[in-house]
Design a protein around this motif. Structure first.
Motif, short mmCIF file in Angstrom:
data_model
loop_
_atom_site.label_atom_id
_atom_site.label_comp_id
_atom_site.label_asym_id
_atom_site.label_seq_id
_atom_site.Cartn_x
_atom_site.Cartn_y
_atom_site.Cartn_z
N MET A 1 0.85 -1.19 0.00
CA MET A 1 0.00 0.00 0.00
C MET A 1 0.88 1.23 0.00
O MET A 1 1.87 1.30 0.70
N ASN A 2 0.49 2.20 -0.76
CA ASN A 2 1.20 3.47 -0.79
C ASN A 2 1.11 4.10 0.58
O ASN A 2 0.04 4.22 1.14
N ARG A 3 2.22 4.51 1.14
CA ARG A 3 2.26 5.02 2.51
C ARG A 3 1.74 6.45 2.63
O ARG A 3 1.43 6.90 3.71
N SER A 4 1.65 7.17 1.53
CA SER A 4 1.18 8.54 1.58
C SER A 4 -0.33 8.59 1.40
O SER A 4 -0.84 8.25 0.35
N GLU A 5 -1.02 9.03 2.44
CA GLU A 5 -2.47 9.13 2.34
C GLU A 5 -2.91 10.26 1.42
O GLU A 5 -4.09 10.34 1.09
N ASN A 6 -1.97 11.10 1.04
CA ASN A 6 -2.31 12.24 0.18
C ASN A 6 -1.79 12.08 -1.24
O ASN A 6 -1.76 13.05 -1.98
N SER A 7 -1.37 10.87 -1.62
CA SER A 7 -0.85 10.67 -2.97
C SER A 7 -1.91 11.05 -4.00
O SER A 7 -3.08 10.69 -3.87
N LEU A 8 -1.47 11.77 -5.00
CA LEU A 8 -2.39 12.18 -6.05
C LEU A 8 -2.61 11.11 -7.10
O LEU A 8 -3.60 11.15 -7.83
N ALA A 9 -1.68 10.15 -7.18
CA ALA A 9 -1.80 9.05 -8.14
C ALA A 9 -1.62 7.73 -7.39
O ALA A 9 -0.74 7.61 -6.55
N LEU A 10 -2.47 6.76 -7.70
CA LEU A 10 -2.49 5.49 -6.99
C LEU A 10 -2.28 4.32 -7.93
O LEU A 10 -2.67 4.39 -9.10
N THR A 11 -1.68 3.26 -7.40
CA THR A 11 -1.63 2.01 -8.17
C THR A 11 -3.04 1.42 -8.16
O THR A 11 -3.90 1.82 -7.36
N TYR A 12 -3.27 0.44 -9.02
CA TYR A 12 -4.58 -0.22 -9.05
C TYR A 12 -4.88 -0.84 -7.69
O TYR A 12 -6.00 -0.75 -7.18
N LYS A 13 -3.88 -1.46 -7.08
CA LYS A 13 -4.07 -2.11 -5.78
C LYS A 13 -4.40 -1.09 -4.70
O LYS A 13 -5.33 -1.29 -3.90
N ASP A 14 -3.67 0.02 -4.67
CA ASP A 14 -3.95 1.07 -3.69
C ASP A 14 -5.33 1.68 -3.91
O ASP A 14 -6.04 1.99 -2.96
N ALA A 15 -5.72 1.84 -5.16
CA ALA A 15 -7.05 2.38 -5.47
C ALA A 15 -8.14 1.44 -4.95
O ALA A 15 -9.14 1.89 -4.38
N ALA A 16 -7.94 0.15 -5.13
CA ALA A 16 -8.92 -0.83 -4.65
C ALA A 16 -9.07 -0.76 -3.14
O ALA A 16 -10.19 -0.78 -2.61
#
Length: 59
Positions: free
Chosen positions: A1-16
């Motif tokens: 999981m992307n560690r930044s809760e404020n990331s402007l762009a997400l991987t498919y997995k993080d988006a899910a």
């Protein structure tokens, strides 16, 4: 999981994980064109704002 809760762009997995659906739901939405993507270098990412709009969530 992307560690930044404020990331402007997400991987498919993080988006899910963010919207609480399975990975294949995200992939299907991208393939249908209902979930937008952007190309960042070699990776295809999902813009957070576009994802939340696609799921009817106010950001």
């Amino acid at each position: 999981m992307n560690r930044s809760e404020n990331s402007l762009a997400l991987t498919y997995k993080d988006a899910a994980v963010l919207v609480g659906v399975e990975y294949r739901t995200i992939r299907a939405g991208v393939e249908r064109g209902t979930i937008p993507t952007i190309q960042l270098g070699p990776r295809r990412m999902i813009p957070r704002a576009g994802l939340l709009r696609a799921f009817g969530v106010d950001s």
